[in-house]
Write a protein that holds these residues in place. Sequence first.
Motif, mmCIF file in Angstrom:
data_model
loop_
_atom_site.group_PDB
_atom_site.id
_atom_site.type_symbol
_atom_site.label_atom_id
_atom_site.label_comp_id
_atom_site.label_asym_id
_atom_site.label_seq_id
_atom_site.Cartn_x
_atom_site.Cartn_y
_atom_site.Cartn_z
ATOM 1 N N ARG A 44 -2.406 11.636 8.558
ATOM 2 C CA ARG A 44 -2.855 11.190 7.240
ATOM 3 C C ARG A 44 -4.140 11.894 6.820
ATOM 4 N NH1 ARG A 44 -1.018 6.208 5.568
ATOM 5 N NH2 ARG A 44 -3.109 5.491 5.098
ATOM 6 N N LEU A 87 -4.853 11.377 2.919
ATOM 7 C CA LEU A 87 -4.644 9.946 2.691
ATOM 8 C C LEU A 87 -5.769 9.178 3.372
ATOM 9 C CD1 LEU A 87 -0.874 8.970 2.955
ATOM 10 C CD2 LEU A 87 -2.381 8.876 0.981
ATOM 11 N N ARG A 138 0.821 -1.204 0.000
ATOM 12 C CA ARG A 138 0.000 0.000 0.000
ATOM 13 C C ARG A 138 0.856 1.257 0.000
ATOM 14 N NH1 ARG A 138 -4.385 0.725 4.589
ATOM 15 N NH2 ARG A 138 -3.637 2.878 4.623
ATOM 16 N N GLY A 139 2.028 1.153 0.626
ATOM 17 C CA GLY A 139 2.920 2.308 0.706
ATOM 18 C C GLY A 139 3.278 2.872 -0.659
ATOM 19 N N GLN A 140 3.357 2.005 -1.669
ATOM 20 C CA GLN A 140 3.681 2.476 -3.008
ATOM 21 C C GLN A 140 2.577 3.389 -3.537
ATOM 22 O OE1 GLN A 140 6.563 1.599 -5.109
ATOM 23 N NE2 GLN A 140 7.248 1.333 -3.012
ATOM 24 N N GLU A 177 0.479 5.031 -1.645
ATOM 25 C CA GLU A 177 0.420 6.239 -0.816
ATOM 26 C C GLU A 177 1.521 7.208 -1.206
ATOM 27 O OE1 GLU A 177 0.361 4.933 3.235
ATOM 28 O OE2 GLU A 177 -1.773 4.413 3.116
ATOM 29 N N ASN A 218 9.052 4.030 1.376
ATOM 30 C CA ASN A 218 8.210 3.911 0.186
ATOM 31 C C ASN A 218 8.849 4.502 -1.060
ATOM 32 O OD1 ASN A 218 6.468 2.761 1.941
ATOM 33 N ND2 ASN A 218 4.958 4.404 1.919
ATOM 34 N N LEU A 219 10.148 4.248 -1.234
ATOM 35 C CA LEU A 219 10.770 4.592 -2.514
ATOM 36 C C LEU A 219 10.239 3.625 -3.568
ATOM 37 C CD1 LEU A 219 14.479 5.279 -1.464
ATOM 38 C CD2 LEU A 219 12.643 6.922 -1.905
ATOM 39 N N PHE A 220 10.319 4.014 -4.843
ATOM 40 C CA PHE A 220 9.854 3.138 -5.916
ATOM 41 C C PHE A 220 11.017 2.250 -6.343
ATOM 42 C CE2 PHE A 220 7.318 7.140 -6.648
ATOM 43 C CZ PHE A 220 6.223 6.683 -5.924
ATOM 44 N N PRO A 221 10.919 0.941 -6.086
ATOM 45 C CA PRO A 221 12.092 0.071 -6.263
ATOM 46 C C PRO A 221 12.538 -0.074 -7.718
ATOM 47 C CG PRO A 221 10.138 -1.236 -5.809
ATOM 48 C CD PRO A 221 9.756 0.198 -5.604
ATOM 49 N N PHE A 266 7.416 8.765 4.922
ATOM 50 C CA PHE A 266 6.818 7.618 5.614
ATOM 51 C C PHE A 266 7.844 6.887 6.471
ATOM 52 C CE2 PHE A 266 4.569 8.362 1.680
ATOM 53 C CZ PHE A 266 3.240 8.258 2.023
#
Lengths: 489, 244
Positions: B50, B55, A388-390, A392, B92-95, B88
């Motif tokens: 949030r 969010l 879910r973090g992605q 968010e 929550n970086l984009f891998p 966060f």
Amino acid sequence: MTFFMVSALVFTLSAADAVKRFTVGFDANFPPYGYVENGEYRGFDLDLAREVAKRNNWQIVLKPINWDAKDSELNSGMIDCIWNGFTINGRENSYTWSDPYVVNEQVVIVKDDSPLRKLADLKGKKVAVQTDTPVQKALKKGGERYDLGRTLSELVVVPDYNNAVMMLEAGSVDAIAMDIGVAKEKSKKGGLLILDEIVMSENYGIGFRKGDTKLRDIVQNTLLEMIDDGTAARISARYFDGKNVVALGRIKSAVSEDANVSGAGFWDNAGVVTLELLKGLLVSMAIFFLTLLFALPLGLLVACFRMSGNFLLRNFFRIFISVMRGTPLMLQLLVWFFGPYYLFGIQLSKLSLFGIDYRFIAVIIGFSLNYAAYFAEIYRAGISSIPRGQYEAACVLGYTRSQTFFRIVLPQVVKRILPPVTNEVITLVKDTSLAFSLAVLEMFTIAKQIASASSTMLPFIIAGVFYYLFNFIVAGVMSAIEKKLNYYR
Amino acid sequence: MSNEIILEARDLVKEFPALRAVDEVSLPVHRGEAVFIVGPSGSGKSTFLRCLNMLETPTGGEVLFHGKAIAGSSASINHYRCKVGMVFQHFNLFPHLTILQNITLAPVKTGLLPEKKAVAEAIELLERIGLADKAKAYPMQLSGGQKQRVAIVRACAMHPEVLLFDEPTSALDPEMVGEVQNLMKELAAEGMTMVVVTHEIGFAAEVADWMVFMDRGKILETGKPAVLMNSVNPRIRDFFSKVI
Ligand SMILES: Nc1ncnc2c1ncn2[C@@H]1O[C@H](COP(=O)(O)OP(=O)(O)OP(=O)(O)O)[C@@H](O)[C@H]1O
Ligand SMILES: [Mg+2]
């Protein structure tokens, strides 16, 4: 102690001796010669066989066989003979034959409202034949009726007669060439007409293992007795009304016992077979690539609908997926093919697109929808495995929903679902053979045809090698993609 | 510190089926302030944070940005989110994107900056945190502390007016906590408006302009760190006696 063992042994032997088993192999889909009615095996040939067994004090075993495997069944001793409206012509050297006991005609049936009345009218028409039947061989290039066969626009080879009759009714073929006994049976329900002109005539005999003249002679003599005392005629009357349908009698066999086996060498043969199979491979590959082309994006769409917030949409596609995955693909192919006719009365010949036969189109529709359902579930699992973090993080950075999906989620989903997708793709390579059920000439269909015509396993072996190579390449490509995506975890 | 209120929660409520996680919370945030929210676990700190950037959709009350209520169309919420960054606990970086792409993708996609400018700014930000050499690397190649600093820089690349932090150091190994806290201190010193949820009371006491104590969905008390930590409220005393 020894005494008991010996007596037990004697007992077993004598029990085996007392009742000889006579195992008759037949195709249970071949009325009126052999078929199932009310759960029982019935048919002209089976009644004859029962009577022969009775007169010899044998215990009869009726063994329905897969027609394509008849030679293995016979040669491995699983059955003692093939007794099944079994045509001698063209197979003279493959079996030890009884004398012919039936002279059978190959005829053409059409719909009774069809303008076709003579064989000459078939010029430019589509004619269906059952796979591995004498009439198929005769109409093919090199066959004895190729003069007629070459005038046709297409010889459509179908897995069984029911399929052929459905195609005729649905307008996908114009005529069927078949055995007159079967033709009479099929035309009983009305709407079909048997042309007067016959394609050819052929002899039926009982096929025994090559060299098994001992059993052949016993069976043949008993059969002759039955013909002489009128029993055979009475049995015939149960199944055939017209007396000229079956000429039962002593017919001098044209079969020469010691004709030599086919002269062509194994490797000559392999070359020809390979060439034939390669043509089929092209069709298999077309099915494969077109299915992927449609099913991969379609699956994504289905997955999105399946996860939609809309109750109707979500549940419609839940049911769609469950039906697609819960019923055999072969059944789905039949539905896509025959559905338009039986549900809406549309003549299937009108459904061809850009000159592509509707049979092939139905195969692509069936495969694409079926695989879309499987892919959809894989996509869905992949999408819900993204943390879910992605979402968010994308959300707080101001991405729109579609940017989030296509730039953040989908690339990660693709990597995660690659292994299950590879599994499906490899299954697809093998599943292409199911196109057989709609008489599309892909590789496995052709392998089956050659195999049963030439009584060898060679085409299956070569086809197997091709399927393996095809899958080997597919697996290689998939693992290359996987490696390429390995730059992150 | 100015008197201008950038962000304000008014009687904010968030109800879950079973409980009221945020219960009529009001909190103004002035430009340049660092507001730290502390309190026991489950008291609604994260939920409140949030709600501030939508969010979580509040079930009551409102959030005002420059005096205007955030609500209605997803487009206007999206626009607002570009102005309020968030960091966060789990980075929550984009891998699948490089560090550079992680930072530049959002400003370019949302039309904030042209690509060249975005890259130049990103490099500058990376140089500042000493990670310029990692621009072409992927998140998996970074340590936790480096990841979190990149995540902070990624949020900064959007030129936000407010940054929200939800326990930015609690997923880090102890030796990496310092580098992230130092970066946050720098941002605060430069006048970035920040709302931070944390359990690191010492850090909060050092950096916070205001400290907010939340308990059972409500703000019990707001004050300068030194004042709050010596509160007469027994619940607050009890909390600080346990965590310090
Ligand atoms: N999506 C949700 N659905 C239902 N209840 C929730 C949801 N999110 C949080 N809660 C509940 O709301 C309450 C407040 O949770 P929240 O995460 O805001 O607390 P917190 O103060 O951040 O705690 P912590 O210090 O442990 O992070 C908790 O009781 C939690 O179980
Ligand atoms: Mg929390």
